[in-house]
Enzyme design. Sequence first.
Site, PDB file in Angstrom:
ATOM      1  N   HIS A  93     -21.945   1.126 -47.165  1.00  0.00           N
ATOM      2  CA  HIS A  93     -20.751   0.323 -47.464  1.00  0.00           C
ATOM      3  C   HIS A  93     -21.163  -1.150 -47.490  1.00  0.00           C
ATOM      4  O   HIS A  93     -21.894  -1.604 -46.591  1.00  0.00           O
ATOM      5  CB  HIS A  93     -19.666   0.573 -46.406  1.00  0.00           C
ATOM      6  CG  HIS A  93     -18.409  -0.171 -46.658  1.00  0.00           C
ATOM      7  ND1 HIS A  93     -17.479   0.219 -47.604  1.00  0.00           N
ATOM      8  CD2 HIS A  93     -17.926  -1.322 -46.111  1.00  0.00           C
ATOM      9  CE1 HIS A  93     -16.480  -0.654 -47.617  1.00  0.00           C
ATOM     10  NE2 HIS A  93     -16.734  -1.604 -46.735  1.00  0.00           N
TER      11      HIS A  93
ATOM     12  N   ASN B 164     -23.412   7.408 -45.963  1.00  0.00           N
ATOM     13  CA  ASN B 164     -22.845   6.533 -46.992  1.00  0.00           C
ATOM     14  C   ASN B 164     -23.265   5.105 -46.705  1.00  0.00           C
ATOM     15  O   ASN B 164     -23.553   4.744 -45.560  1.00  0.00           O
ATOM     16  CB  ASN B 164     -21.318   6.612 -46.998  1.00  0.00           C
ATOM     17  CG  ASN B 164     -20.717   5.645 -48.028  1.00  0.00           C
ATOM     18  OD1 ASN B 164     -21.081   5.708 -49.198  1.00  0.00           O
ATOM     19  ND2 ASN B 164     -19.841   4.767 -47.566  1.00  0.00           N
TER      20      ASN B 164
ATOM     21  N   SER C  96     -23.566  -1.650 -44.305  1.00  0.00           N
ATOM     22  CA  SER C  96     -23.572  -0.690 -43.196  1.00  0.00           C
ATOM     23  C   SER C  96     -23.866   0.703 -43.737  1.00  0.00           C
ATOM     24  O   SER C  96     -23.172   1.164 -44.664  1.00  0.00           O
ATOM     25  CB  SER C  96     -22.194  -0.646 -42.521  1.00  0.00           C
ATOM     26  OG  SER C  96     -21.783  -1.948 -42.126  1.00  0.00           O
TER      27      SER C  96
HETATM   28  N1  LIG Z   1     -13.813  11.626 -46.325  1.00  0.00           N
HETATM   29  C1  LIG Z   1     -14.560  10.574 -46.766  1.00  0.00           C
HETATM   30  N2  LIG Z   1     -14.947  10.551 -48.059  1.00  0.00           N
HETATM   31  C2  LIG Z   1     -15.663   9.477 -48.532  1.00  0.00           C
HETATM   32  C3  LIG Z   1     -16.047   9.435 -49.875  1.00  0.00           C
HETATM   33  C4  LIG Z   1     -16.684   8.335 -50.388  1.00  0.00           C
HETATM   34  C5  LIG Z   1     -17.004   7.258 -49.556  1.00  0.00           C
HETATM   35  C6  LIG Z   1     -17.664   6.058 -50.149  1.00  0.00           C
HETATM   36  N3  LIG Z   1     -16.742   4.924 -50.050  1.00  0.00           N
HETATM   37  C7  LIG Z   1     -15.512   4.938 -50.692  1.00  0.00           C
HETATM   38  C8  LIG Z   1     -14.433   4.262 -50.112  1.00  0.00           C
HETATM   39  C9  LIG Z   1     -13.204   4.245 -50.731  1.00  0.00           C
HETATM   40  C10 LIG Z   1     -13.015   4.918 -51.932  1.00  0.00           C
HETATM   41  C11 LIG Z   1     -11.666   4.887 -52.613  1.00  0.00           C
HETATM   42  O1  LIG Z   1     -10.625   4.601 -52.007  1.00  0.00           O
HETATM   43  N4  LIG Z   1     -11.685   5.149 -53.955  1.00  0.00           N
HETATM   44  C12 LIG Z   1     -10.464   5.096 -54.738  1.00  0.00           C
HETATM   45  C13 LIG Z   1      -9.850   6.476 -54.759  1.00  0.00           C
HETATM   46  C14 LIG Z   1     -10.741   7.455 -55.507  1.00  0.00           C
HETATM   47  C15 LIG Z   1     -10.304   8.873 -55.208  1.00  0.00           C
HETATM   48  O2  LIG Z   1      -9.092   9.172 -55.432  1.00  0.00           O
HETATM   49  O3  LIG Z   1     -11.153   9.658 -54.700  1.00  0.00           O
HETATM   50  C16 LIG Z   1     -14.076   5.610 -52.530  1.00  0.00           C
HETATM   51  C17 LIG Z   1     -15.314   5.638 -51.903  1.00  0.00           C
HETATM   52  C18 LIG Z   1     -16.675   7.282 -48.195  1.00  0.00           C
HETATM   53  C19 LIG Z   1     -15.984   8.404 -47.670  1.00  0.00           C
HETATM   54  C20 LIG Z   1     -15.571   8.479 -46.291  1.00  0.00           C
HETATM   55  O4  LIG Z   1     -15.836   7.576 -45.461  1.00  0.00           O
HETATM   56  N5  LIG Z   1     -14.866   9.578 -45.886  1.00  0.00           N
HETATM   57  N1  LIG Z   2     -21.294   1.991 -52.018  1.00  0.00           N
HETATM   58  C1  LIG Z   2     -21.410   0.708 -52.662  1.00  0.00           C
HETATM   59  O1  LIG Z   2     -21.395   0.875 -54.068  1.00  0.00           O
HETATM   60  C2  LIG Z   2     -22.448   0.126 -54.641  1.00  0.00           C
HETATM   61  C3  LIG Z   2     -23.388   1.104 -55.275  1.00  0.00           C
HETATM   62  O2  LIG Z   2     -24.266   0.421 -56.075  1.00  0.00           O
HETATM   63  P1  LIG Z   2     -25.436   1.268 -56.819  1.00  0.00           P
HETATM   64  O3  LIG Z   2     -26.270   1.915 -55.746  1.00  0.00           O
HETATM   65  O4  LIG Z   2     -24.760   2.290 -57.701  1.00  0.00           O
HETATM   66  O5  LIG Z   2     -26.178   0.206 -57.587  1.00  0.00           O
HETATM   67  C4  LIG Z   2     -23.132  -0.649 -53.524  1.00  0.00           C
HETATM   68  O6  LIG Z   2     -22.660  -1.966 -53.459  1.00  0.00           O
HETATM   69  C5  LIG Z   2     -22.727   0.107 -52.294  1.00  0.00           C
HETATM   70  O7  LIG Z   2     -22.532  -0.713 -51.172  1.00  0.00           O
END
Ligand SMILES: Nc1nc2ccc(CNc3ccc(C(=O)NCCCC(=O)O)cc3)cc2c(=O)[nH]1
Ligand SMILES: N[C@@H]1O[C@H](COP(=O)(O)O)[C@@H](O)[C@H]1O
Length: 203
Positions: free
Chosen positions: A108, A106, A135
């Site tokens: 971030h 992922n 990151s």
């Molecule tokens: N278990 C795990 N899964 C992930 C899924 C997406 C992302 C991308 N970054 C994300 C970080 C936070 C969210 C978030 O809190 N969204 C609002 C709630 C949406 C929902 O209900 O799903 C989504 C993607 C990272 C992770 C991670 O670090 N660990």
């Molecule tokens: N995870 C976060 O969501 C955004 C995705 O942008 P895109 O790749 O859809 O343009 C980026 O800012 C990334 O850091």
Amino acid sequence: MRVGVLISGTGTNLQAIIEHTKDPTCCVEIAIVISNKTGVEGLKKATRAGIPTRVIDHKLYGSRSEFDSTVDQVLQEFAVEMVCLAGFMRILSGPFVKKWNGKLLNIHPSLLPSFKGVNAHKQVLQAGVRVTGCSVHFVAEEIDAGAIIVQKVVPVLVGDSEESLCERVKEAEHVAYPAALHLVASGAIRLGEDGKICWKEQK
Ligand SMILES: Nc1nc2ccc(CNc3ccc(C(=O)NCCCC(=O)O)cc3)cc2c(=O)[nH]1
Ligand SMILES: N[C@@H]1O[C@H](COP(=O)(O)O)[C@@H](O)[C@H]1O
């Protein structure tokens, strides 16, 4: 290596990975692009590049695990070996993360472990830090807490807004993600048993 990319929006990171795979020396091919939202720009980018796409609308599933297992079935259908989250905004359940452990990346938009969560740029501006960045990390069950593979630093400039910051950080993301993908796909880096980054020993 066959890679699946999960998106929810504009797909500029997807585009950066697409450009990277055009390099003949690159060992990565994008087998499938999956979005949890219909009609997003990222799907058009994939189609323009001749990459198969699937929309799996999370609103049509009764539970998170049913949605996740449908995503997993599509990844298996396309013989995917590694998964990249690129602006994918659904949290993935434990079983999915465990199954893909060490093969799930992922990106971030902050220098983790600082400023986790969905509004990183807002947190950066509120904290008044002078540098931020992006990151690329292995995905762990705990959100934004997986082992960090690549980071790139980006200056915070006077008068920056969330939008100007997002734009400048994305430039760095488009370098960091392909670099991280190459490190993992080439075997230079892997996720160790201890959940930390393990570099292949240089003979
Ligand atoms: N278990 C795990 N899964 C992930 C899924 C997406 C992302 C991308 N970054 C994300 C970080 C936070 C969210 C978030 O809190 N969204 C609002 C709630 C949406 C929902 O209900 O799903 C989504 C993607 C990272 C992770 C991670 O670090 N660990
Ligand atoms: N995870 C976060 O969501 C955004 C995705 O942008 P895109 O790749 O859809 O343009 C980026 O800012 C990334 O850091």
